[in-house]
Design a protein around this motif. Sequence first.
Motif: not given
Length: 90
Positions: A22-38
């Motif tokens: 899940i971390e690997t998949l989330v790291s590809y998200i471009q929205q920083e507001a979602i990526k870092f807290p997740t």
Amino acid sequence: METKKRPNYLFVFIALAVFTLIETLVSYIQQEAIKFPTLAIISVTKAILVLLYFMHLKLDSKIFSYLFIAGCVLSIPLILVIMVVMPQII
């Protein structure tokens, strides 16, 4: 004779592997507001699993858990000071 229940290490291993995926998949998200807290929440969850089961804090004396928590709490001001003093690193 009392026997302690052994933790299911295979379940913990699979949970850690799923969280890593899940971390690997989330790291590809471009929205920083979602990526870092997740990523932070997943990382803390993984750290807690490792501490409880593989470092045996769940089954050991509670004093070890209290000492570890105290160290974590005392490190928070240090991290905050570093973030204020050196913002270009973060």
